[in-house]
Motif scaffolding. Structure first.
Motif, short mmCIF file in Angstrom:
data_model
loop_
_atom_site.label_atom_id
_atom_site.label_comp_id
_atom_site.label_asym_id
_atom_site.label_seq_id
_atom_site.Cartn_x
_atom_site.Cartn_y
_atom_site.Cartn_z
N VAL A 105 21.71 -7.66 -8.18
CA VAL A 105 20.50 -7.89 -8.97
C VAL A 105 20.82 -7.79 -10.46
N VAL A 106 21.72 -6.89 -10.85
CA VAL A 106 22.13 -6.80 -12.26
C VAL A 106 22.75 -8.11 -12.71
N ILE A 107 23.64 -8.67 -11.88
CA ILE A 107 24.28 -9.96 -12.22
C ILE A 107 23.23 -11.06 -12.35
N GLY A 108 22.38 -11.19 -11.33
CA GLY A 108 21.34 -12.22 -11.37
C GLY A 108 20.34 -11.99 -12.48
N GLY A 109 20.00 -10.71 -12.74
CA GLY A 109 19.02 -10.40 -13.77
C GLY A 109 19.52 -10.71 -15.17
N VAL A 110 20.75 -10.31 -15.48
CA VAL A 110 21.29 -10.53 -16.83
C VAL A 110 21.40 -12.03 -17.12
N ILE A 111 21.96 -12.79 -16.18
CA ILE A 111 22.12 -14.23 -16.39
C ILE A 111 20.77 -14.93 -16.40
N GLY A 112 19.90 -14.55 -15.45
CA GLY A 112 18.59 -15.19 -15.36
C GLY A 112 17.72 -14.91 -16.58
N VAL A 113 17.74 -13.67 -17.07
CA VAL A 113 16.96 -13.32 -18.27
C VAL A 113 17.48 -14.10 -19.48
N PHE A 114 18.80 -14.23 -19.59
CA PHE A 114 19.38 -14.97 -20.71
C PHE A 114 18.89 -16.42 -20.72
N PHE A 115 19.02 -17.09 -19.58
CA PHE A 115 18.60 -18.49 -19.51
C PHE A 115 17.08 -18.63 -19.64
N GLY A 116 16.33 -17.67 -19.09
CA GLY A 116 14.88 -17.73 -19.18
C GLY A 116 14.38 -17.60 -20.61
N VAL A 117 14.96 -16.66 -21.36
CA VAL A 117 14.55 -16.47 -22.75
C VAL A 117 14.93 -17.67 -23.60
N ILE A 118 16.16 -18.15 -23.43
CA ILE A 118 16.62 -19.32 -24.20
C ILE A 118 15.75 -20.53 -23.90
N SER A 119 15.44 -20.74 -22.62
CA SER A 119 14.63 -21.88 -22.22
C SER A 119 13.22 -21.79 -22.78
N GLY A 120 12.60 -20.61 -22.68
CA GLY A 120 11.22 -20.46 -23.14
C GLY A 120 11.10 -20.44 -24.65
N TYR A 121 12.10 -19.91 -25.34
CA TYR A 121 12.01 -19.77 -26.80
C TYR A 121 12.29 -21.10 -27.51
N TYR A 122 13.32 -21.81 -27.09
CA TYR A 122 13.70 -23.04 -27.80
C TYR A 122 12.99 -24.28 -27.24
N GLY A 123 12.73 -24.29 -25.93
CA GLY A 123 12.02 -25.42 -25.35
C GLY A 123 12.80 -26.72 -25.46
N GLY A 124 12.08 -27.84 -25.43
CA GLY A 124 12.69 -29.15 -25.61
C GLY A 124 13.65 -29.54 -24.50
N VAL A 125 14.70 -30.25 -24.89
CA VAL A 125 15.69 -30.74 -23.93
C VAL A 125 16.41 -29.60 -23.24
N LEU A 126 16.71 -28.54 -24.00
CA LEU A 126 17.40 -27.38 -23.44
C LEU A 126 16.58 -26.75 -22.32
N ASP A 127 15.29 -26.65 -22.54
CA ASP A 127 14.38 -26.11 -21.53
C ASP A 127 14.39 -26.98 -20.29
N THR A 128 14.35 -28.28 -20.49
CA THR A 128 14.32 -29.22 -19.36
C THR A 128 15.60 -29.11 -18.53
N ILE A 129 16.74 -29.06 -19.19
CA ILE A 129 18.02 -28.99 -18.47
C ILE A 129 18.13 -27.69 -17.68
N ILE A 130 17.82 -26.57 -18.33
CA ILE A 130 17.95 -25.27 -17.66
C ILE A 130 17.01 -25.17 -16.47
N MET A 131 15.77 -25.60 -16.65
CA MET A 131 14.79 -25.49 -15.56
C MET A 131 15.09 -26.42 -14.40
N ARG A 132 15.67 -27.60 -14.69
CA ARG A 132 16.01 -28.48 -13.59
C ARG A 132 17.16 -27.92 -12.76
N VAL A 133 18.10 -27.25 -13.43
CA VAL A 133 19.19 -26.59 -12.71
C VAL A 133 18.62 -25.47 -11.84
N MET A 134 17.67 -24.72 -12.37
CA MET A 134 17.04 -23.65 -11.60
C MET A 134 16.26 -24.21 -10.42
#
Length: 296
Positions: A105-134
């Protein structure tokens, strides 16, 4: 007559953070199921640390003369098909089960929180790419995805932790993204940005502290899923290798002796159920306690 001087009463100002944690504790304490779950979790953690010091048998010691024995005063949970004491193996396996659950859970949490914050904060194309991978990762059932990853990496406890951690990433990423989108729109974030704060400072100092509640709840609930998945992989022979006293592997060893020695299956099975149940009910109670809508 001498005049008495009246001292003005000074009311101590309470710390908002302390009051907030006190409120959470009061709400959590009212939930009896969550309290029971928390006590069970604490019991499992303490037992996994000091329990092996009080066991009189070696968890891997073979005793063919006493194999497949039922519960007795000498062997509280009986013995397995190699004559090993099941109680000792359960105690030693408890630390492995919790280790796999926490660290995956630590592994999944650290990586997931990183991508979630980056995706939600910057939005745009980066958000689309990250969320489609998820979305692609979420398209696979968790156990199937973990099974595929372990099949590629090879069967071992380390690879089980990696596999369970990877399939935990999307859940954290989506929850944190949603919370970040909400916090990002608040006025004080615009004010901090107008004062010249960098993106890193805004994320770590103002956004992450405000999205910790759903992260903590998700982590608690995810540990239960991680334990169940890791035990399932070990049951299939893709996790811990013999003679490691892992509960899923013990369950797999006992399935051939269900008729003559049901305790070989019942004991590890009940322990898995108790750990998963404890984390689930504690996580549910924690979610209710941290929910702002519960404030009076």
């Amino acid at each position: 007559m001498a005049q008495q001087t009246v001292q003005p009463t000074v009311r101590k100002q309470s710390n908002p953070k302390v009051e907030y944690y006190k409120t959470i504790w009061k709400r959590l304490r009212k939930n009896k199921a969550a309290v029971v779950g928390g006590i069970l979790i604490l019991f499992f953690i303490v037992t996994s640390i000091i329990g092996p010091l009080f066991t009189s048998y070696d968890p891997n010691e073979v005793d063919i003369l006493n194999k497949v024995q039922g519960p007795s005063a000498e062997h509280w949970f009986g013995t397995d098909n190699f004559g090993r004491d099941i109680f000792t193996r359960i105690i030693h396996g408890m630390s492995l089960t919790l280790f796999v659950g926490f660290f995956s859970v630590v592994i999944g949490g650290v990586i997931g929180v990183f991508f979630g914050v980056i995706s939600g904060y910057y939005g745009g194309v980066l958000d689309t790419i990250i969320m489609r991978v998820m979305d692609i990762l979420l398209a696979f059932p968790g156990i199937i995805l973990a099974l595929a990853i372990v099949s590629v990496l090879g069967g071992s406890l380390t690879n089980v932790i990696i596999a369970v951690g990877i399939f935990s990433i999307p859940a954290f990423a989506r929850i944190v993204r949603g919370s970040t989108l909400t916090v990002r729109k608040l006025e004080y974030i615009d004010a901090v940005r107008a004062l010249g704060a960098s993106d890193a400072r805004i994320i770590f100092k103002h956004i992450l502290p405000n999205v910790m509640s759903p992260i903590i709840v998700q982590a608690t609930l995810r540990i239960a899923t991680a334990v169940l998945t890791a035990s399932g992989l070990s049951f299939l022979g893709l996790g811990a290798k013999p003679p490691t006293p892992e509960w899923g592997a013990m369950l797999s060893d006992g399935r051939s002796y269900m008729a003559e020695a049901p305790h070989m299956v019942l004991v590890p099975g009940i322990m898995i159920v108790l750990v998963v149940l404890a984390f689930n009910i504690f996580g549910d109670g924690l979610r209710d306690a941290l929910d702002p809508k519960m404030k009076k």
